[in-house]
Design an enzyme around this catalytic site. Structure first.
Site, PDB file in Angstrom:
ATOM      1  CD  GLU A  69      -2.768  -1.353   0.388  1.00 54.73           C
ATOM      2  OE1 GLU A  69      -3.411  -0.315   0.013  1.00 54.73           O
ATOM      3  OE2 GLU A  69      -3.075  -2.567   0.058  1.00 54.73           O
TER       4      GLU A  69
ATOM      5  CB  CYS B   3      -1.827   7.044   2.514  1.00 53.75           C
ATOM      6  SG  CYS B   3      -2.912   6.111   3.712  1.00 53.75           S
TER       7      CYS B   3
HETATM    8  P1  NAP Z   1       8.987   4.044   3.677  1.00 56.33           P
HETATM    9  O1  NAP Z   1      10.137   5.129   3.826  1.00 56.33           O
HETATM   10  O2  NAP Z   1       8.615   3.430   2.559  1.00 56.33           O
HETATM   11  O3  NAP Z   1       9.209   3.074   4.832  1.00 56.33           O
HETATM   12  C1  NAP Z   1       8.621   1.952   5.208  1.00 56.33           C
HETATM   13  C2  NAP Z   1       9.167   0.756   5.849  1.00 56.33           C
HETATM   14  O4  NAP Z   1       9.796   0.148   4.662  1.00 56.33           O
HETATM   15  C3  NAP Z   1      10.165   0.943   6.565  1.00 56.33           C
HETATM   16  O5  NAP Z   1      10.472  -0.130   7.350  1.00 56.33           O
HETATM   17  C4  NAP Z   1      11.458   1.022   5.658  1.00 56.33           C
HETATM   18  O6  NAP Z   1      12.571   0.724   6.331  1.00 56.33           O
HETATM   19  C5  NAP Z   1      11.064  -0.104   4.679  1.00 56.33           C
HETATM   20  N1  NAP Z   1      11.646   0.220   3.534  1.00 56.33           N
HETATM   21  C6  NAP Z   1      11.521   1.145   2.448  1.00 56.33           C
HETATM   22  N2  NAP Z   1      12.200   1.014   1.563  1.00 56.33           N
HETATM   23  C7  NAP Z   1      13.013  -0.186   1.450  1.00 56.33           C
HETATM   24  C8  NAP Z   1      13.776  -0.824   0.755  1.00 56.33           C
HETATM   25  N3  NAP Z   1      14.142  -0.509  -0.677  1.00 56.33           N
HETATM   26  N4  NAP Z   1      14.213  -2.040   1.195  1.00 56.33           N
HETATM   27  C9  NAP Z   1      13.725  -2.640   2.488  1.00 56.33           C
HETATM   28  N5  NAP Z   1      13.139  -2.014   3.134  1.00 56.33           N
HETATM   29  C10 NAP Z   1      12.528  -0.891   2.769  1.00 56.33           C
HETATM   30  O7  NAP Z   1       7.758   4.899   4.109  1.00 56.33           O
HETATM   31  P2  NAP Z   1       7.453   5.803   5.506  1.00 56.33           P
HETATM   32  O8  NAP Z   1       8.202   7.046   5.368  1.00 56.33           O
HETATM   33  O9  NAP Z   1       7.624   5.220   6.588  1.00 56.33           O
HETATM   34  O10 NAP Z   1       5.935   5.972   5.320  1.00 56.33           O
HETATM   35  C11 NAP Z   1       5.264   7.165   4.391  1.00 56.33           C
HETATM   36  C12 NAP Z   1       4.728   6.656   3.344  1.00 56.33           C
HETATM   37  O11 NAP Z   1       3.716   5.694   3.355  1.00 56.33           O
HETATM   38  C13 NAP Z   1       3.991   7.646   2.343  1.00 56.33           C
HETATM   39  O12 NAP Z   1       4.311   7.801   1.161  1.00 56.33           O
HETATM   40  C14 NAP Z   1       2.466   7.479   2.538  1.00 56.33           C
HETATM   41  O13 NAP Z   1       1.775   7.667   1.572  1.00 56.33           O
HETATM   42  C15 NAP Z   1       2.568   5.844   2.743  1.00 56.33           C
HETATM   43  N6  NAP Z   1       1.415   5.220   3.471  1.00 56.33           N
HETATM   44  C16 NAP Z   1       0.432   4.572   2.697  1.00 56.33           C
HETATM   45  C17 NAP Z   1      -0.548   4.255   3.172  1.00 56.33           C
HETATM   46  C18 NAP Z   1      -1.542   3.364   2.742  1.00 56.33           C
HETATM   47  O14 NAP Z   1      -2.332   2.672   3.120  1.00 56.33           O
HETATM   48  N7  NAP Z   1      -1.602   3.256   1.387  1.00 56.33           N
HETATM   49  C19 NAP Z   1      -0.727   4.337   4.502  1.00 56.33           C
HETATM   50  C20 NAP Z   1       0.027   4.972   5.531  1.00 56.33           C
HETATM   51  C21 NAP Z   1       1.214   5.591   4.729  1.00 56.33           C
HETATM   52  P3  NAP Z   1      13.528   1.729   6.926  1.00 56.33           P
HETATM   53  O15 NAP Z   1      12.847   2.955   7.650  1.00 56.33           O
HETATM   54  O16 NAP Z   1      14.748   1.025   7.623  1.00 56.33           O
HETATM   55  O17 NAP Z   1      14.224   2.549   5.557  1.00 56.33           O
END
Ligand code: NAP
Length: 530
Positions: A265, A304
């Site tokens: 998501e 989001c």
């Molecule tokens: P994020 O930076 O993508 O991180 C999410 C998780 O994934 C973290 O544990 C991160 O680890 C890990 N991760 C990210 N890239 C990775 C990779 N290349 N390889 C391995 N692990 C990886 O997201 P965020 O900043 O926490 O959250 C904000 C985003 O979430 C926004 O874009 C928002 O729109 C979206 N969101 C979507 C929903 C939905 O339901 N669609 C709900 C809430 C939020 P690390 O932190 O260790 O990097």
């Protein structure tokens, strides 16, 4: 050693706390611009192997626990989390810089999610039982149901430390399905994650669940997450976060010798289309200035479902609306963002937008202290937007881009140019909806949830909710991440042909003592089969 909140900085590998490595990281408090008081030990690939081996073993018995036993486990997790009281809320606020009021709402939602999955699996209806009897030996007897797929890895997002994280919707739905879960804890709320993980471990012990039904790996590097996704014991991945992260893990899983599904998501710009009838009516327009201000700025825009696009046909009424909205947003106090990385990405993303051809900023901009962000409204013409892919992605934070279209044809072309979205909103009076049926159809084809006269923020948690959408909103638009139907992501169908009745799973036998709703020879029935 645990501190007064009980935080050790270690990972839970099954029910045992382990360090993994001596490498240390911290979570961060944006409001004070300093590290939180805790040190976390970076998990390593040894812990990944151990957690996966335990989960694989636990799956053997967990998959066939009764629905009532699993429901008791989920309710016990909710009770344990509630029992953490204000400690959990204080740690949540320290790590996220979100308010105590928000912490309470998010905890209530998380507990509700756990308890609603308990209620849903007790009905047995999640098994989607289908029975075609042999009709007196005229054809084979075939009986189909959904069964759990295996151990699941969950990645939570930083903006929902409870509801989309350790015991959030992905974990609750996977466990409800009968799948053990390994969480890759979000480093920016690692203490909140450890407290919630301790609740799950206590609940598992109290309800007799196998060791390894849950693990929580504390890590700030991609290494641990990638190793989990690649591990042969893992059957699926639940991810909530950025498009970049979700896509990277999706591609990684597809390259495995045995590919597995990644239900990611990701981001969304949640377009809000304003029609003329609503904009021209001064009272309606004023009402929407207030609603859009709240929706854009709530939680410092870190949802989001934040409304990132406002699309309308050029008119004086639109100019008045956009001006009033910008003025009102200028009056909203800047808010601390979740962590420095999100803050820097927001400013960078907004700056990148401002430098795109034809974009003008309507709010007063960027001057803030520390890691606080103020809300921003930008504007661009329909033609400049349509031809510029750099304006089509999410800027995560309190930013909305107004797309001013020359006419209805251009508005339709703009909507047609959008990628997949979680939501799309239509603001209008009755006549608008009648005369803009084509726009409505176009928006419908791009979203998971079509909203009439409502803002996109505020996601109800119930069985009818669709929280998903065509790519890039998610990697699989057939599923929802919110509500009890999200359990479907962790189940697979299996059919039994001419299987003796006493060898069948209970929900497929002739006797149906629990009254599970089944599709029997084409008709829904909760009765026994004679
Ligand atoms: P994020 O930076 O993508 O991180 C999410 C998780 O994934 C973290 O544990 C991160 O680890 C890990 N991760 C990210 N890239 C990775 C990779 N290349 N390889 C391995 N692990 C990886 O997201 P965020 O900043 O926490 O959250 C904000 C985003 O979430 C926004 O874009 C928002 O729109 C979206 N969101 C979507 C929903 C939905 O339901 N669609 C709900 C809430 C939020 P690390 O932190 O260790 O990097």
């Amino acid at each position: 050693m645990a501190d007064r909140y009980g935080i050790t900085g270690q990972s839970y590998v099954g029910e045992n706390l382990k360090r993994g490595s001596d490498r240390i990281f911290h979570s961060f408090n944006s409001a004070s611009a300093s590290n939180t008081p805790w040190e976390f030990f970076e998990a390593n690939t040894d812990l990944v192997d151990e957690a996966c081996a335990l989960a694989k073993e636990a799956f053997k018995s967990f998959q066939s626990t009764t629905f009532n036993a699993r429901a008791a486990f989920l309710r016990a997790i909710a009770d344990e989390m509630e029992g953490l009281g204000d400690d959990l809320l204080q740690v949540f606020c320290l790590e996220s810089s979100l308010t105590m009021a928000r912490a309470r709402v998010e905890r209530a939602r998380t507990l509700h999610q756990l308890r609603s999955f308990a209620g849903w699996i007790e009905t047995g209806n999640h098994c989607e039982a289908i029975i075609e009897t042999s009709q007196g030996g005229m054809r084979p007897d075939i009986r189909k149901m959904m069964v759990p797929t295996g151990p699941i890895v969950v990645f939570g997002a930083s903006n929902f430390p409870l509801a989309y994280s350790t015991a959030g919707g992905d974990t609750a739905s996977a466990m409800a399905a009968g799948c053990p879960v390994i969480v890759k804890s979000h480093p920016m709320h690692a203490a909140t994650g450890e407290l919630v993980a301790s609740s799950i471990i206590r609940a598992a012990r109290a309800t007799g669940m196998p060791n390894g039904v849950f693990s929580n790996l504390t890590a700030s590097s991609y290494e641990v997450g990638e190793a989990l996704v690649l591990h042969d014991a893992i059957a699926g991945v639940g991810f909530t976060g950025s498009l970049r992260g979700g896509r990277a893990l999706y591609d990684l899983a597809a390259r495995r010798p045995r590919p597995i599904p990644v239900f990611a998501e990701m981001g969304s710009t949640n377009p809000v289309v304003f029609f003329d009838g609503a904009l021209k009516d001064e009272a309606i327009r004023s009402e929407w200035v207030v609603k859009m201000t709240e929706s854009t700025s709530a939680g410092v825009g870190q949802f989001c479902t934040n409304p990132g696009l406002i699309i309308a046909v050029h008119s004086e009424a639109l100019t008045a609306f956009v001006q009033a909205l910008s003025e009102r947003l200028n009056g909203v106090q800047a808010g601390d963002m979740l962590h420095p990385d999100i803050y820097h990405k927001f400013n960078q993303g907004a700056t990148d937008f401002v430098y795109q051809p034809g974009v003008v900023e309507l709010t007063s901009g960027v001057k803030t202290n520390g890691f606080a962000a103020s809300s921003r409204i930008l504007e661009v013409s329909g033609s400049d937007f349509q031809n510029n892919p750099n304006l089509h992605h999410e800027v995560f934070g309190p930013l909305s881009l107004v797309v001013r279209c020359a006419d209805v044809e251009q508005l339709e072309a703009v909507v047609a140019s959008l990628g997949g979205q979680l939501t799309g909103s239509l603001i209008g009076v009755e006549n608008d909806f009648i005369s803009h049926s084509r726009t409505i159809e176009l928006l419908k084809s791009r979203v998971g949830r079509l909203i009439f006269n409502g803002v996109p923020t505020g996601v109800e948690v119930n069985a009818a909710m669709q929280h998903g959408g065509p790519y890039p909103a998610t990697t699989d638009q057939r599923y929802t991440a919110v509500g009890v139907m999200s359990i479907k992501r962790w189940l697979r169908p299996i059919a039994f042909q001419n299987c003796p009745d006493d060898l069948l799973p209970e929900v497929l036998r002739n006797e149906n003592p629990k009254g599970v709703m089944r599709l029997v020879n084409g008709e829904f029935s909760s009765r026994h089969i004679e």
